[in-house]
Design an enzyme around this catalytic site. Structure first.
Site, mmCIF file in Angstrom:
data_model
loop_
_atom_site.group_PDB
_atom_site.id
_atom_site.type_symbol
_atom_site.label_atom_id
_atom_site.label_comp_id
_atom_site.label_asym_id
_atom_site.label_seq_id
_atom_site.Cartn_x
_atom_site.Cartn_y
_atom_site.Cartn_z
ATOM 1 N N HIS A 25 25.838 35.329 76.224
ATOM 2 C CA HIS A 25 24.818 36.262 75.752
ATOM 3 C C HIS A 25 23.928 35.768 74.490
ATOM 4 C CE1 HIS A 25 26.309 39.422 78.538
ATOM 5 N NE2 HIS A 25 27.718 38.769 77.959
ATOM 6 N N SER B 207 1.970 19.092 63.295
ATOM 7 C CA SER B 207 0.919 20.101 63.476
ATOM 8 C C SER B 207 -0.551 19.587 62.829
ATOM 9 C CB SER B 207 1.142 21.306 62.957
ATOM 10 O OG SER B 207 0.156 22.154 62.607
ATOM 11 N N LYS C 228 5.316 20.741 59.610
ATOM 12 C CA LYS C 228 5.998 21.005 60.843
ATOM 13 C C LYS C 228 6.450 19.737 61.621
ATOM 14 C CE LYS C 228 5.001 24.443 63.605
ATOM 15 N NZ LYS C 228 5.970 25.298 64.170
ATOM 16 N N GLU D 223 9.845 20.379 75.031
ATOM 17 C CA GLU D 223 9.065 21.663 75.416
ATOM 18 C C GLU D 223 8.407 21.297 76.753
ATOM 19 O OE1 GLU D 223 6.890 23.797 72.236
ATOM 20 O OE2 GLU D 223 7.976 22.488 70.934
#
Ligand code: ARG
Length: 459
Positions: free
Chosen positions: A155, A276, A282, A289
């Protein structure tokens, strides 16, 4: 004029040419198409179905076309519709009359099936190779981290301590199963359909086994309708690819999570991260991804072909031309994803201290504390309750179980002795889990060896 133009009195509308031509994407099959035709012509000559000199001329002509195609010298034509008719038209243009005998005893229906069977075999072998490369990187990394303790989750809540090796080996099991699935897809593709004709075989005495032998197939298809109507071998590849992408996607998701400031379990290499345009601080895990994102695309390819096939009466229908773009896209996506993922994994830094620290928080040794009481003769259900109360006490006191003194522990149950601290250390929690498949270092080492043996034996 079209190769099939005999019964037509009008030229095809330009819109139709453009709409139904597949040359823009099936030119990718030129190698298979030409090799298949060389084998077919060789067999036609051997069987005296066409004159031997013509067979020789055809084979020579096809070899020349193959050479030129490999060198990128051939201009394929949309009005010749597909790769099969482009090659045949070019052959006749180059060698004259003999070229017109190539298509004896053959239909484009069994020809396209042959080409895609051949192409699928290569795709399966390539994909298996990529999986093996990935598995080897995982095995080497796992071996280095047999003793690196980290929290295991259910979980997404800290559950019990495991090791990084154990976690990585879970993925090895998945990728080994993927490898089996692609090997099955290979076996499904390794059946030679030529001789099925348009749908009902042919009246010529073709030697189908000889063609299979020339093209290195293990068997021939056993029903001419199925031979031209079957695309299961592509679906086998694409369903294997879908499951494999699902595994990669889960792995990527973990890498993305672990790379966050909150988890801080891994550091992605700069070479596999991007920045970024606005936020100077960043460093984003874009590669992971994008693999996660491309998973949906491969499922889409599989669903597209399943849906195309579901309502088709036997045997060939033009709908089936839709198989190729979906299949090529799935193949390219899974191969690219595996390649970049393996390269990324090679460069990831594991922050082992943060992992170990993470394992000590969140009461991951609570089960082991209950097991300790069980070893002192306390029934498990009572032990579970006692430890639950201890955890509540620790939360109130902002302590870990290992911070409690012996008298504090004994207030909850008299069976606690001074050896309890050793029994619930993270190291002991992992080492005691010593049955096959469990995280104890010796067991994980065993599974690393088993995987290595499988890779060596089954390659
Ligand atoms: N381009 C076609 C395909 O990819 C080849 C087979 C065509 N057969 C036919 N009867 N139209 O499916």
């Amino acid at each position: 004029m079209k190769l099939w133009g005999g019964r037509f009195s009008k030229a095809t509308d330009g819109l139709v040419d453009d709409f139904h031509s597949s040359i823009s994407f099936d030119q990718r099959l030129y190698e298979q198409d030409i090799q298949g035709s060389i084998a077919h012509a060789t067999m036609l000559g051997e069987q005296n179905i066409i004159p031997r000199e013509d067979a020789d001329r055809i084979v020579e002509g096809l070899k020349g076309i193959l050479q030129d195609a490999r060198e990128g010298k051939i201009q394929w034509h949309v009005d010749a519709e597909d790769i099969h008719m482009n090659v045949e038209a070019l052959l006749t243009e180059r060698i004259g009359e003999a070229g017109k005998r190539l298509h004896t005893g053959r239909s484009r229906n069994d020809q396209v099936a042959l080409d895609t069977h051949m192409y699928a075999k290569v795709a399966c072998l390539d994909t298996v190779q990529m999986l093996e490369d990935l598995i080897e990187v995982l095995l080497d990394t796992a071996e280095k981290h047999l003793h690196t303790i980290m929290p295991g989750y259910t979980h997404l809540q800290k559950a019990q301590p495991i090791t990084l090796a154990h976690h990585l080996m879970a993925y090895v099991q998945m990728f080994l199963r993927d490898r089996d699935r692609f090997r099955h897809a290979y076996a499904a593709a390794d059946v030679m359909p030529l001789g099925s004709g348009a749908l009902a075989g042919t009246t010529y005495p073709l030697n189908r086994e000889r063609v299979a032998e020339l093209l290195d197939f293990s068997a021939i298809t056993m029903n001419s309708l199925d031979g031209v109507a079957d695309r299961d071998y592509l679906l086998d590849y694409m369903s294997s690819a879908s499951i494999c992408m699902m595994h990669l996607s889960r792995f990527c998701e973990e890498m993305i999570l672990w790379n966050t400031n909150e988890f801080h379990f891994v550091e992605m290499d700069d070479a596999f991260s991007t920045g970024s345009s606005i936020m100077p601080q960043k460093k984003n895990p874009d590669v992971a991804e994008l693999i996660r994102g491309k998973t949906g695309r491969v499922y889409g390819d599989l669903l597209a072909l399943l849906t195309t096939m579901k309502g088709l009466p036997l045997a060939y229908n033009k709908d089936m031309q839709e198989d190729k773009e979906a299949f090529f896209d799935a193949r390219d996506t899974v191969v690219k994803s595996l390649t970049v993922f393996t390269a990324m994994l090679r460069t990831v830094t594991f922050r082992t201290e943060d992992m170990e620290r993470g394992a000590s928080g969140g009461f991951t040794n609570a089960t082991d504390l209950a097991d300790y009481l069980v070893r002192q003769g306390v029934p498990f259900r009572d032990a579970h309750r006692v430890v639950g109360e201890l955890v509540a006490h620790c939360i109130a006191e902002k302590k870990a179980l290992l911070d409690l003194t012996l008298p504090e522990l004994q207030q909850f149950h008299p069976a606690f002795k001074s050896d309890v601290y050793q029994a619930i250390s993270m190291k002991a929690c992992v080492e005691r889990r010593c049955i096959p498949g469990a995280p104890a270092p010796e067991m994980v080492m065993q599974s690393i060896q088993d995987a290595r043996t499988r890779l060596a034996k089954e390659s």
